[in-house]
Design an enzyme around this catalytic site. Structure first.
Site, PDB file in Angstrom:
ATOM      1  CG  ASP A   1      -0.021   0.035   2.370  1.00 43.41           C
ATOM      2  OD1 ASP A   1       0.638   0.937   2.820  1.00 43.41           O
ATOM      3  OD2 ASP A   1      -0.538  -1.082   3.239  1.00 43.41           O
TER       4      ASP A   1
ATOM      5  CD  GLU B   1      19.385 -24.042 -15.133  1.00 46.73           C
ATOM      6  OE1 GLU B   1      18.115 -24.525 -15.312  1.00 46.73           O
ATOM      7  OE2 GLU B   1      20.235 -24.461 -14.218  1.00 46.73           O
TER       8      GLU B   1
END
Ligand code: DGJ
Length: 733
Positions: A536, A616
């Protein structure tokens, strides 16, 4: 000035570049709401109110024989209570004489340049580049002498209006404030959809859209935090509004605790929307001459759909909300230890992960939960913020020095608001947690919540945490909060003030954050509450970025990040590449796609780098480099949602466009592969029609118009594969 009072018409007019907000002092000095929407040049809109005799809608005494004046019918700026308005009310008080009534009339106003301040609460601030003016209007109840001050600040260029409310008890007796809504707006129409963002732990901020109907629709939180379940942001919009089209009104509450938003369609097809602290469990005592300050709501209006609305919020939250100087800097690419080790680590294991991460282009290593006290699982240790030397033999300083020697910065996880029953802190101070005597305290993740309504507890935490932060070269803090509040009862507060605890907890949290975060401007703070349980603007005032969800599955993240993007800027959305099969869903998605999704936010890693292949790691390094190179475009560019993942099951796409429209990055993930599928065309947004663009890796030149109207043919992708298009403007075709 963007705020004016027109004396002869008795109207208050707030103007931003594209919108107008108007109020009027009516007969008998009530404050009526006239208009909020697309800009109208200075004009008295009082004609919109057409008084009529309405049955069973009472009339104030001073209206005499006039049965057309009713507060139950007229649109109001702040509704009365207990005195004739039967809709949801802006305030509920219990006065010193036992009455439940408030009837405010305008008793004064003040207009001044700059932004109002809300002591103890986060709120937007004006920068030197902003033109901001403020209006304060006093509404006084003549019989109780209780006064409400309505505050408005207008960010003219940014098309933003903020609102807040203060209540002052001018009575000689103590009163109780049982409800105070920071914003009320009465629209004279009801053809709206109510859009809100709901969810659950690991699946936050799913978009919900429903037409408003008679009665009250409400969302909110009573969990002590703004919550995973509902976000304190809502939109009212036209039924046919979409990304580019239609009226949209946004309401975003700058608060991290219990909240409620209510939308009421009344008997005359008018709409009242209210937003503020949740009245459930709230009763605030005000002694004579005491004041209460309610949190801010940030209002934005767009006549051009959701994308424009999001841009307004992104711009203002990027520039006018977060106090940290780190907010404006390029964020480090982190590797976080949580999903790599959980509680099971020692310094050798951590250093190995950090060492391998160097090759992946990582800037900073974050040591997550488990480094302190007796903490081998989540049943003990919280509250004891001393390093566990059986895991970290050389302490935090030793570990951080070694991490620094690898060329990485060092970051640390903390959860200061909580305590485990199995901890020295709890054994020494069992009364420091929220709990009700003779009632066993409810546990959440085996932990209890410290009573942040107490200043002694807050001051203790400030001292303890500051000591940790100063004990090593810590450049990043992940501030977590892993349970909801229950039994909001403080051991040091009188019974008639226990209704203040939920709110006082939030004030205590802000007090701590003021002292810890603002006292360490060099540290980058990252917010977290089991992922996005406290995502928020109140937390963003302190933390420029928030761990968006505990769900790291790239496909689920498409939805979570989509919903989050409606109000929160991409620069706040933390997103990491994790291992597959994913720990939350068991799904396997290519490393490339995990990276593409994670770079739609603040990019990082959450995996054991020692278990990755050379290929990777090489891909991760390339993605880190690509992300770093395009950081400003991604974090500060204009954001476009190209599809809605809740509707478009086939693929999800989004796009970042630089403010000057000279570069853009579009990304697409295929989410539902069908065999022998039709050709897909990705239509871009936000470019200049007449400009020409080159897509990296493609020799052709495209006009903006072609890219946006005809689109780009998407290559044949397998399930969960992805593609990215990086575009730059070229001089000519
Ligand atoms: C919840 C967070 O969201 C996770 O990332 C991790 O930090 C755990 N808490 C640690 O307990």
């Amino acid at each position: 000035m963007s705020v004016r009072y027109v004396e002869d018409k008795k109207t208050f007019i707030l103007q931003t570049r594209h919108c107008t907000y108007q109020m009027k002092i009516s007969e008998y000095d009530y404050l009526l709401h006239l208009y909020y929407g697309e800009r109208i040049e200075d004009e008295d809109l009082g004609y919109l109110i057409r008084p009529q005799d309405r049955g069973f809608s009472p009339n104030p005494n001073e209206a005499g024989n006039d049965r057309t004046f009713s507060l139950d019918v007229f649109p109001q700026e702040f509704s009365s209570d207990g005195c004739s308005d039967y809709r949801v009310s802006s305030i509920e008080v219990k006065n010193g004489d036992g009455s439940y009534a408030f009837m405010g009339k305008v008793s004064g106003y003040n207009i001044y340049p700059g932004k109002y301040r809300l002591e103890g609460l986060p709120s937007l601030f004006a920068t030197e580049n902003d033109t901001v003016d403020t209006l304060e209007i006093w509404l006084r109840d003549a019989s109780t002498k209780v006064t409400v001050i309505l505050c408005y600040s207008v960010f003219e260029e940014k098309d933003i209006i903020t609102r807040a409310v203060k209540v002052f008890n001018g009575n000689e007796k103590t009163m109780y404030l049982n409800r105070i809504m920071s914003t009320t707006i009465d629209f004279m129409e009801s053809a709206f959809d109510f859009v809100h963002f709901d969810g659950r732990h690991t699946m936050e901020r799913n978009l919900t859209r429903e037409p408003i109907s008679y009665g009250v629709q409400s969302i909110g939180s009573t969990r002590g935090a703004s919550s995973h379940q509902h976000n304190p942001f809502v939109i009212l919009c036209d039924h046919d509004a979409n990304e580019e089209y239609g009226n949209c009104y946004g309401f975003s509450l700058v608060y991290s605790g219990n909240f409620r938003c209510e939308v009421e369609k009344d008997q005359f097809d008018q709409t009242r929307i209210q937003f503020g602290i949740n009245p459930k469990g709230f009763s605030y005592q005000l002694k004579p001459n005491e004041k209460f300050i309610a949190p801010e709501v940030v209002l934005a209006y767009s006549s051009q759909g959701f994308t424009k609305l999001s841009h307004l919020y992104h711009n203002v939250y990027r520039e006018n909300l977060c106090r940290s100087p780190r907010a404006k800097e390029i964020r480090p690419i982190v590797i976080n230890s949580w999903e790599a080790t959980y509680f099971n680590f020692d310094d050798t294991k951590l250093l190995n992960i950090a060492r391998e991460a160097v090759d992946m282009g990582v800037d900073l290593f974050v040591l997550d939960d488990g480094w302190f006290g007796k903490r081998d699982d989540d049943s003990s240790g919280l509250g004891d913020w001393n390093v566990n030397t059986s895991k970290l033999k050389k302490g935090l300083k030793g570990l951080s020095d070694e991490i620094n020697q690898l060329g990485l910065k060092f970051g640390l996880w903390i959860e200061p608001e909580m305590v485990s029953e199995d901890s020295n802190l709890y054994r020494a101070h069992p009364d420091w947690c929220l709990s009700i005597p003779k009632r066993p305290a409810t546990r959440g993740r085996f932990q209890l919540v410290l009573d942040l309504s107490r200043k002694d507890v807050c001051d203790y935490l400030i001292k303890e945490i500051n000591q940790v932060l100063d004990s090593a070269n810590i450049e990043y803090i992940k501030w977590d909060m892993n349970r909801c509040i229950t039994e909001a009862w403080s051991h040091v507060v009188e019974p008639d003030k226990q209704g203040e605890i939920y709110h006082r907890y939030v004030l205590g949290l802000y007090y701590i954050l003021d002292h810890i975060v603002l006292g360490h401007p060099d540290i980058l703070f990252d917010g977290c509450a089991g992922g996005g349980g406290r995502y928020d603007p109140g937390m963003l005032y302190y933390h420029p970025q928030i761990w968006c969800s505990d769900n790291t599955d790239a496909v689920n993240r498409l939805k979570i990040q989509y919903g989050t993007s409606f109000v929160y800027p991409i620069s706040t959305i933390e997103s990491h590449v994790s291992v597959c099969p994913n720990h939350q869903t068991g799904r396997t998605v290519s490393m490339k796609t995990r990276g593409v999704v994670a770079m739609n936010g603040i990019f990082g890693f959450e995996l054991d780098s020692t278990k990755m292949s050379r290929e990777e790691k090489e891909l991760c390094r390339e993605q880190s480099e690509f992300y770093r190179k395009h950081y400003w475009l991604i974090a500060n560019g204009d954001y476009y949602r190209l599809t809605n993942p809740f509707e478009n099951k086939e693929y999800t796409a989004w796009q970042h466009v630089s403010k000057d429209k000279t570069e853009s990055l579009a990304s697409l993930v295929l989410t539902d592969k069908e065999s022998n599928a039709p050709q897909l065309y990705l239509k871009l947004k936000g470019l200049n029609d007449s400009d020409f663009y080159r897509i990296q890796g493609d020799d052709r030149i495209y006009s903006g118009k072609a890219l946006m109207t005809a689109g780009i043919p998407v290559p044949n992708l397998a399930q969960y594969e992805s593609v990215q298009y990086y575009l730059t403007k070229v001089k000519e075709a």
